[in-house]
Design a protein around this motif. Structure first.
Motif, PDB file in Angstrom:
ATOM      1  N   SER A  56       8.375   1.453  -2.499  1.00 43.65           N
ATOM      2  CA  SER A  56       8.130   0.017  -2.614  1.00 43.65           C
ATOM      3  C   SER A  56       7.110  -0.236  -3.717  1.00 43.65           C
ATOM      4  CB  SER A  56       7.584  -0.505  -1.276  1.00 43.65           C
ATOM      5  OG  SER A  56       7.144  -1.835  -1.385  1.00 43.65           O
ATOM      6  N   VAL A  57       6.932  -1.496  -4.073  1.00 37.97           N
ATOM      7  CA  VAL A  57       5.893  -1.870  -5.033  1.00 37.97           C
ATOM      8  C   VAL A  57       4.532  -1.988  -4.342  1.00 37.97           C
ATOM      9  CG1 VAL A  57       7.501  -3.065  -6.566  1.00 37.97           C
ATOM     10  CG2 VAL A  57       6.308  -4.369  -4.776  1.00 37.97           C
ATOM     11  N   VAL A  58       4.511  -1.890  -3.019  1.00 39.42           N
ATOM     12  CA  VAL A  58       3.288  -2.090  -2.249  1.00 39.42           C
ATOM     13  C   VAL A  58       2.542  -0.761  -2.068  1.00 39.42           C
ATOM     14  CG1 VAL A  58       2.349  -2.840  -0.017  1.00 39.42           C
ATOM     15  CG2 VAL A  58       4.289  -4.046  -1.030  1.00 39.42           C
ATOM     16  N   PRO A  59       1.303  -0.671  -2.591  1.00 35.69           N
ATOM     17  CA  PRO A  59       0.523   0.549  -2.398  1.00 35.69           C
ATOM     18  C   PRO A  59       0.041   0.664  -0.955  1.00 35.69           C
ATOM     19  CG  PRO A  59      -0.758  -1.072  -3.625  1.00 35.69           C
ATOM     20  CD  PRO A  59       0.618  -1.660  -3.405  1.00 35.69           C
ATOM     21  N   LEU A  60      -0.115   1.889  -0.501  1.00 35.01           N
ATOM     22  CA  LEU A  60      -0.642   2.129   0.836  1.00 35.01           C
ATOM     23  C   LEU A  60      -2.168   2.002   0.806  1.00 35.01           C
ATOM     24  CD1 LEU A  60       1.577   5.147   1.914  1.00 35.01           C
ATOM     25  CD2 LEU A  60       1.676   2.818   2.798  1.00 35.01           C
ATOM     26  N   GLY A  66      -2.953   5.613  -3.885  1.00 34.19           N
ATOM     27  CA  GLY A  66      -2.168   6.334  -4.885  1.00 34.19           C
ATOM     28  C   GLY A  66      -0.741   6.579  -4.435  1.00 34.19           C
ATOM     29  N   ARG A  67      -0.446   6.286  -3.188  1.00 33.07           N
ATOM     30  CA  ARG A  67       0.918   6.416  -2.658  1.00 33.07           C
ATOM     31  C   ARG A  67       1.434   5.013  -2.361  1.00 33.07           C
ATOM     32  NH1 ARG A  67       0.657  11.080   1.782  1.00 33.07           N
ATOM     33  NH2 ARG A  67       2.638  11.813   0.975  1.00 33.07           N
ATOM     34  N   TYR A  68       2.748   4.915  -2.217  1.00 34.35           N
ATOM     35  CA  TYR A  68       3.357   3.610  -1.995  1.00 34.35           C
ATOM     36  C   TYR A  68       4.131   3.589  -0.692  1.00 34.35           C
ATOM     37  CZ  TYR A  68       1.968   2.368  -6.661  1.00 34.35           C
ATOM     38  OH  TYR A  68       1.200   2.081  -7.757  1.00 34.35           O
ATOM     39  N   SER A  69       4.209   2.398  -0.122  1.00 34.97           N
ATOM     40  CA  SER A  69       5.012   2.170   1.063  1.00 34.97           C
ATOM     41  C   SER A  69       6.471   2.471   0.722  1.00 34.97           C
ATOM     42  CB  SER A  69       4.851   0.711   1.499  1.00 34.97           C
ATOM     43  OG  SER A  69       5.538   0.460   2.677  1.00 34.97           O
ATOM     44  N   VAL A  70       7.303   2.639   1.732  1.00 35.76           N
ATOM     45  CA  VAL A  70       8.723   2.900   1.485  1.00 35.76           C
ATOM     46  C   VAL A  70       9.575   1.794   2.092  1.00 35.76           C
ATOM     47  CG1 VAL A  70       8.510   5.412   1.328  1.00 35.76           C
ATOM     48  CG2 VAL A  70       8.948   4.360   3.528  1.00 35.76           C
ATOM     49  N   VAL A  96       6.793  -8.258   6.398  1.00 42.07           N
ATOM     50  CA  VAL A  96       6.910  -9.523   5.669  1.00 42.07           C
ATOM     51  C   VAL A  96       6.134  -9.444   4.361  1.00 42.07           C
ATOM     52  CG1 VAL A  96       6.373 -11.993   5.719  1.00 42.07           C
ATOM     53  CG2 VAL A  96       7.327 -10.892   7.743  1.00 42.07           C
ATOM     54  N   GLU A  97       4.920  -8.919   4.410  1.00 45.26           N
ATOM     55  CA  GLU A  97       4.112  -8.788   3.193  1.00 45.26           C
ATOM     56  C   GLU A  97       4.805  -7.896   2.163  1.00 45.26           C
ATOM     57  OE1 GLU A  97       0.386  -7.346   4.717  1.00 45.26           O
ATOM     58  OE2 GLU A  97      -0.194  -9.322   5.483  1.00 45.26           O
ATOM     59  N   LYS A  98       5.387  -6.801   2.631  1.00 42.20           N
ATOM     60  CA  LYS A  98       6.092  -5.882   1.722  1.00 42.20           C
ATOM     61  C   LYS A  98       7.289  -6.572   1.083  1.00 42.20           C
ATOM     62  CE  LYS A  98       7.200  -1.941   3.564  1.00 42.20           C
ATOM     63  NZ  LYS A  98       7.914  -0.787   4.167  1.00 42.20           N
ATOM     64  N   LEU A  99       8.075  -7.286   1.882  1.00 42.96           N
ATOM     65  CA  LEU A  99       9.260  -7.956   1.350  1.00 42.96           C
ATOM     66  C   LEU A  99       8.884  -9.104   0.411  1.00 42.96           C
ATOM     67  CD1 LEU A  99      11.570  -7.825   4.482  1.00 42.96           C
ATOM     68  CD2 LEU A  99      11.873  -6.587   2.325  1.00 42.96           C
ATOM     69  N   LEU A 100       7.807  -9.809   0.698  1.00 38.90           N
ATOM     70  CA  LEU A 100       7.344 -10.854  -0.223  1.00 38.90           C
ATOM     71  C   LEU A 100       6.935 -10.241  -1.557  1.00 38.90           C
ATOM     72  CD1 LEU A 100       5.305 -13.163   2.189  1.00 38.90           C
ATOM     73  CD2 LEU A 100       7.458 -13.714   1.016  1.00 38.90           C
ATOM     74  N   ALA A 101       6.255  -9.090  -1.528  1.00 34.99           N
ATOM     75  CA  ALA A 101       5.864  -8.411  -2.763  1.00 34.99           C
ATOM     76  C   ALA A 101       7.096  -7.948  -3.534  1.00 34.99           C
ATOM     77  CB  ALA A 101       4.946  -7.230  -2.450  1.00 34.99           C
ATOM     78  N   GLU A 102       8.104  -7.475  -2.836  1.00 33.57           N
ATOM     79  CA  GLU A 102       9.349  -7.053  -3.490  1.00 33.57           C
ATOM     80  C   GLU A 102      10.027  -8.257  -4.139  1.00 33.57           C
ATOM     81  OE1 GLU A 102      10.556  -3.955  -3.929  1.00 33.57           O
ATOM     82  OE2 GLU A 102       8.873  -3.073  -2.842  1.00 33.57           O
ATOM     83  N   GLY A 103      10.043  -9.388  -3.445  1.00 35.69           N
ATOM     84  CA  GLY A 103      10.620 -10.608  -4.022  1.00 35.69           C
ATOM     85  C   GLY A 103       9.858 -11.052  -5.268  1.00 35.69           C
ATOM     86  N   ALA A 104       8.523 -10.953  -5.218  1.00 39.81           N
ATOM     87  CA  ALA A 104       7.706 -11.329  -6.376  1.00 39.81           C
ATOM     88  C   ALA A 104       7.957 -10.397  -7.559  1.00 39.81           C
ATOM     89  CB  ALA A 104       6.225 -11.315  -5.994  1.00 39.81           C
ATOM     90  N   ALA A 105       8.413  -9.170  -7.270  1.00 37.14           N
ATOM     91  CA  ALA A 105       8.712  -8.203  -8.333  1.00 37.14           C
ATOM     92  C   ALA A 105      10.138  -8.364  -8.865  1.00 37.14           C
ATOM     93  CB  ALA A 105       8.501  -6.780  -7.813  1.00 37.14           C
ATOM     94  N   GLY A 106      10.864  -9.376  -8.384  1.00 34.66           N
ATOM     95  CA  GLY A 106      12.200  -9.659  -8.907  1.00 34.66           C
ATOM     96  C   GLY A 106      13.349  -9.083  -8.116  1.00 34.66           C
TER      97      GLY A 106
END
Length: 182
Positions: A56-60, A66-70, A96-106
């Motif tokens: 994901s674009v969301v960092p843990l 340094g790692r990212y959510s999946v 929800v936060e992860k999916l909103l960040a993914e939406g913001a990333a296009g």
């Protein structure tokens, strides 16, 4: 086509695919796996490249900096923005936060929620796809069991045990036209 319309169309298409999904007495993990497999099959049938447990674009948060959510499923399409799908049986703020960040990333974010419902709609641009299931307690210490059966395979409703009341038998006159034999 506008991304919002594309998201609505994709969510409706995935909903149709999941409507065909059936299972009996599955555990939480089994239901998650069945739904994720159905999402993967849906995306592959569309001719997309499919990635399970994609970054994901969301960092843990620390200590995992340094790692990212999946994501449960990410799809690369030859035309149009990528589609990302998360599958949950609970209403998780982090999802929800992860999916909103993914939406913001296009990307087009889709949240598949399953359970007995009801399901609160997430904020835009996240698209909600629901998979309603029934649940019952499982064997002691083994959690709940979930089922989703075709509408025509459901048991009949329980009948009332209440007595309706007596009725007197009535003999009805039955008129029969007599036709003489030829």
């Amino acid at each position: 086509m506008h991304v919002t319309d594309d998201g609505e169309r994709l969510a409706a298409s995935l909903l149709r695919r999941l409507d065909a999904l059936t299972f009996r007495d599955a555990t939480t993990g089994e239901v998650d796996a069945l739904i994720i497999d159905s999402v993967v099959d849906w995306a592959r049938a569309a001719g997309w490249r499919v990635y399970r447990r994609a970054s994901s674009v969301v960092p843990l948060p620390p200590p995992l900096s340094g790692r990212y959510s999946v994501l449960d499923v990410a799809c690369a399409r030859p035309a149009g923005p990528p589609v990302v799908v998360e599958v949950d049986h609970t209403d998780r703020r982090r999802t929800v936060e992860k999916l909103l960040a993914e939406g913001a990333a296009g990307r087009i974010p889709v949240w598949v929620r399953w359970g007995p419902g009801p399901f609160a709609p997430p904020p835009s641009p996240v698209r909600l796809v629901t998979c309603v299931v029934s649940r019952r307690p499982g064997p002691a210490g083994q959690g709940r069991r979930y089922s989703r059966v075709p509408a025509d395979d459901r048991p009949p409703p329980a009948h009332s045990a209440a007595t309706i009341g007596g009725a007197d038998q009535v003999t009805l006159p039955i008129a029969v036209d007599h036709v003489p034999p030829r």
